[in-house]
Design a protein around this motif. Structure first.
Motif, PDB file in Angstrom:
ATOM      1  N   SER A 268      12.984  22.484 -10.807  1.00 44.75           N
ATOM      2  CA  SER A 268      12.763  21.501 -11.798  1.00 44.75           C
ATOM      3  C   SER A 268      13.520  20.311 -11.537  1.00 44.75           C
ATOM      4  O   SER A 268      14.432  20.225 -10.858  1.00 44.75           O
ATOM      5  CB  SER A 268      13.484  22.176 -13.046  1.00 44.75           C
ATOM      6  OG  SER A 268      12.934  23.205 -13.550  1.00 44.75           O
ATOM      7  N   SER A 269      13.304  19.113 -12.076  1.00 47.49           N
ATOM      8  CA  SER A 269      13.905  17.849 -11.997  1.00 47.49           C
ATOM      9  C   SER A 269      13.731  17.108 -13.542  1.00 47.49           C
ATOM     10  O   SER A 269      12.835  17.389 -14.129  1.00 47.49           O
ATOM     11  CB  SER A 269      13.372  17.058 -10.974  1.00 47.49           C
ATOM     12  OG  SER A 269      11.913  16.737 -11.191  1.00 47.49           O
ATOM     13  N   VAL A 270      14.351  16.061 -13.470  1.00 50.80           N
ATOM     14  CA  VAL A 270      14.472  15.145 -14.680  1.00 50.80           C
ATOM     15  C   VAL A 270      14.734  13.815 -14.056  1.00 50.80           C
ATOM     16  O   VAL A 270      15.375  13.423 -13.137  1.00 50.80           O
ATOM     17  CB  VAL A 270      15.558  15.531 -15.594  1.00 50.80           C
ATOM     18  CG1 VAL A 270      15.692  14.546 -16.864  1.00 50.80           C
ATOM     19  CG2 VAL A 270      16.146  16.770 -16.107  1.00 50.80           C
ATOM     20  N   ALA A 271      13.550  13.041 -14.682  1.00 51.38           N
ATOM     21  CA  ALA A 271      13.867  11.361 -14.252  1.00 51.38           C
ATOM     22  C   ALA A 271      13.677  10.472 -15.584  1.00 51.38           C
ATOM     23  O   ALA A 271      13.157  10.908 -16.527  1.00 51.38           O
ATOM     24  CB  ALA A 271      12.446  11.015 -13.557  1.00 51.38           C
TER      25      ALA A 271
ATOM     26  N   SER B 137      25.188  16.576  -6.482  1.00 57.10           N
ATOM     27  CA  SER B 137      24.469  15.375  -6.156  1.00 57.10           C
ATOM     28  C   SER B 137      22.857  15.546  -6.129  1.00 57.10           C
ATOM     29  O   SER B 137      22.159  14.875  -5.646  1.00 57.10           O
ATOM     30  CB  SER B 137      24.771  14.770  -5.088  1.00 57.10           C
ATOM     31  OG  SER B 137      24.763  15.606  -3.899  1.00 57.10           O
ATOM     32  N   HIS B 138      22.324  16.891  -6.152  1.00 57.29           N
ATOM     33  CA  HIS B 138      21.120  17.314  -6.157  1.00 57.29           C
ATOM     34  C   HIS B 138      20.039  16.697  -7.172  1.00 57.29           C
ATOM     35  O   HIS B 138      20.534  16.894  -8.369  1.00 57.29           O
ATOM     36  CB  HIS B 138      20.821  18.573  -5.959  1.00 57.29           C
ATOM     37  CG  HIS B 138      21.484  19.305  -4.594  1.00 57.29           C
ATOM     38  ND1 HIS B 138      20.936  19.192  -3.576  1.00 57.29           N
ATOM     39  CD2 HIS B 138      22.598  20.005  -4.664  1.00 57.29           C
ATOM     40  CE1 HIS B 138      21.670  19.752  -2.635  1.00 57.29           C
ATOM     41  NE2 HIS B 138      22.734  20.358  -3.264  1.00 57.29           N
ATOM     42  N   VAL B 139      18.977  15.974  -6.978  1.00 59.68           N
ATOM     43  CA  VAL B 139      18.192  15.710  -8.056  1.00 59.68           C
ATOM     44  C   VAL B 139      16.962  16.887  -8.344  1.00 59.68           C
ATOM     45  O   VAL B 139      15.943  16.544  -9.261  1.00 59.68           O
ATOM     46  CB  VAL B 139      17.444  14.243  -7.676  1.00 59.68           C
ATOM     47  CG1 VAL B 139      18.301  13.164  -7.386  1.00 59.68           C
ATOM     48  CG2 VAL B 139      16.721  14.379  -6.349  1.00 59.68           C
ATOM     49  N   THR B 140      17.107  17.906  -7.618  1.00 55.74           N
ATOM     50  CA  THR B 140      16.152  18.919  -8.056  1.00 55.74           C
ATOM     51  C   THR B 140      17.176  20.328  -8.432  1.00 55.74           C
ATOM     52  O   THR B 140      18.187  20.323  -7.386  1.00 55.74           O
ATOM     53  CB  THR B 140      15.075  19.253  -6.856  1.00 55.74           C
ATOM     54  OG1 THR B 140      15.752  19.852  -5.938  1.00 55.74           O
ATOM     55  CG2 THR B 140      14.112  18.249  -6.796  1.00 55.74           C
ATOM     56  N   ILE B 141      16.672  21.088  -8.954  1.00 57.79           N
ATOM     57  CA  ILE B 141      17.645  22.133  -9.099  1.00 57.79           C
ATOM     58  C   ILE B 141      16.461  23.525  -9.114  1.00 57.79           C
ATOM     59  O   ILE B 141      15.503  23.585  -9.845  1.00 57.79           O
ATOM     60  CB  ILE B 141      18.270  22.392 -10.469  1.00 57.79           C
ATOM     61  CG1 ILE B 141      19.093  23.542 -10.889  1.00 57.79           C
ATOM     62  CG2 ILE B 141      17.348  21.980 -11.725  1.00 57.79           C
ATOM     63  CD1 ILE B 141      20.005  23.151 -12.174  1.00 57.79           C
ATOM     64  N   PRO B 142      16.979  24.806  -8.745  1.00 56.36           N
ATOM     65  CA  PRO B 142      16.220  25.917  -8.733  1.00 56.36           C
ATOM     66  C   PRO B 142      16.162  26.426  -9.943  1.00 56.36           C
ATOM     67  O   PRO B 142      16.939  26.419 -10.898  1.00 56.36           O
ATOM     68  CB  PRO B 142      16.951  26.977  -7.878  1.00 56.36           C
ATOM     69  CG  PRO B 142      17.737  26.060  -6.932  1.00 56.36           C
ATOM     70  CD  PRO B 142      18.166  24.726  -7.378  1.00 56.36           C
ATOM     71  N   SER B 143      14.938  26.786 -10.430  1.00 59.18           N
ATOM     72  CA  SER B 143      14.811  27.299 -11.875  1.00 59.18           C
ATOM     73  C   SER B 143      15.236  28.647 -11.924  1.00 59.18           C
ATOM     74  O   SER B 143      14.370  29.528 -12.121  1.00 59.18           O
ATOM     75  CB  SER B 143      13.239  27.102 -12.314  1.00 59.18           C
ATOM     76  OG  SER B 143      12.899  25.946 -11.944  1.00 59.18           O
TER      77      SER B 143
END
Length: 420
Positions: free
Chosen positions: A15-18, A33-39
């Motif tokens: 998942s990600s948020v922008a 610092s990661h811009v994606t995260i395992p769901s």
């Protein structure tokens, strides 16, 4: 004019948020610092607040006591939403579990901007559920209700492949006819769309979107196919038992090959049944490994080595899959050809959906100027080669595979909330 809005790509695997803020689009750090995260979530037995993402995965593989959950998106629209599941001895509904994950994402976005964000565009697959319009509508409503429960006031949805197209549109010169292939963990979605950087601020793109198609096939299905073809036989899959040489029950193996189902296998009833079958098994060595997986609750470890094998086979032609979590020093060599043969049926379904999208758009494959590949499953060499074969004259764009949908959703949120 509303200053801040966001796009959330709640994915089956990641998942990600922008954020859209005064004309600037940025991805939000959602885990360090990661811009994606395992769901993924891990509910430790000794705590009330779950851990998320990579931390959750690490805690699970460190064998901490608790409950690990992943691929929650696939539960939306199904009967499991109402049934719930047992978490550390207590019944918990899936809407609450998904809300915890989304609330964590929102908290990271709020902290990043210093504002309470109320406006969101949520990504969604073209079909949450194949061939079931009621379940599909129910899934979107469930996700809408969950988004509202975590603090969003204004909630819109956008198809994930369209969002991916918006993310690439800013770099396009002139006008191009594009097809977007978004191959995620749970679904594969396709859009034929006219792109131009002159259209970035258009609030209504109806005339530019020529067709959308999608199917409930993704990277998790590739994992399952690989597991059943090459890994499950090492724990007794399709072995036989008894005087009549009957095949052992297949359902436990199929459930062990799916993230969303594996937790339901660790019951005394199922374990007792497997112990009884072991007594008359014709392959006691391998079938005993199945019992070990169930008794020690190592199903997720089995899923993890399958996923690692899939990823390794994108870069190399053979990989020795380790089974040392079952037996010290045990590994089996798996060839890329085995993987490709295992997923061939799913890949053909993906290609059929691509051709359906072209037919509905009333364009020929030769008319496509640009192929946009997004989602982790587009890394698979067979997928890459099939798309290049299908569209030999088109340019191929495949950067930001894991974050382009989130970026595109933020662009869309800007159009929906700030430019209207």
């Amino acid at each position: 004019m509303t200053e801040i809005s966001c796009g959330i790509d709640f994915g089956t695997s990641n998942s990600s948020v922008a954020i859209a803020n005064q004309g600037t689009i940025t991805l939000t750090p959602v885990e360090g610092s990661h811009v994606t995260i395992p769901s993924a979530l891990f509910f430790a037995q000794d705590g009330n607040i779950p851990s998320y993402g990579r931390t959750a995965v690490t805690m699970f593989f460190e064998r901490r006591e608790g409950r690990f959950m992943r691929s929650l998106k696939r539960v939306l629209g199904t009967s499991l939403m109402k049934q719930g599941t047992i978490v550390n001895g207590k019944l918990m509904k899936f809407d609450r579990i998904i809300a915890l994950f989304l609330r964590n994402l929102k908290a990271k976005a709020d902290a990043y901007t210093g504002h309470e964000i109320e406006n969101v565009v949520m990504g969604r697959p073209v079909h949450f559920i194949d061939n079931d319009a009621d379940a599909d509508s129910r899934a979107e409503q469930e996700l809408r209700d969950i988004a509202r429960s975590v603090g969003f006031r204004n909630i819109e949805f956008q198809f994930e492949p369209i969002a991916a197209a918006f993310a690439h549109e800013v770099k396009i010169t002139g006008e191009k006819l594009a097809i977007v292939a978004d191959l995620g963990g749970g679904t594969s979605d396709f859009t034929v769309i006219r792109l131009s950087n002159q259209n970035i601020r258009k609030t209504d793109r109806t005339t530019d979107i020529l067709a959308n198609t999608g199917i409930r096939v993704g990277g998790n299905d590739f994992d399952k196919d690989l597991s059943l073809a090459a890994i499950m036989p090492e724990i007794g899959y399709k072995s036989t038992y008894g005087d009549k040489h009957l095949e052992v029950p297949l359902k436990p193996y199929h459930d062990l090959a799916e993230w969303s189902k594996v937790n339901f296998l660790y019951t005394p009833k199922i374990i007792t049944q497997m112990r009884q079958l072991l007594n008359s098994s014709h392959d006691r060595k391998r079938f005993s490994r199945l019992l070990q997986v169930l008794e020690q609750e190592r199903g997720h470890a089995l899923l993890a080595v399958t996923e690692d094998t899939k990823i390794a086979l994108t870069a190399q032609s053979q990989y020795n899959t380790p089974f040392d979590f079952l037996e010290e020093g045990l590994s089996i060599p798996i060839q890329r050809e085995q993987f490709e043969e295992a997923i061939r049926y799913e890949v053909d379904k993906i290609l059929d959906s691509v051709m359906q999208c072209l037919r509905e758009a009333q364009v020929k494959k030769e008319d496509i100027d640009l192929v946009i590949l997004t989602g982790g499953s587009t890394e698979v060499p067979l997928i890459q080669s099939e798309f290049k074969k299908l569209f030999p004259n088109a340019a191929l764009a495949d950067e930001n595979k894991l974050s382009s949908v989130g970026l595109g959703l933020a662009y869309d949120s800007q159009n929906k909330y700030q430019y209207r």
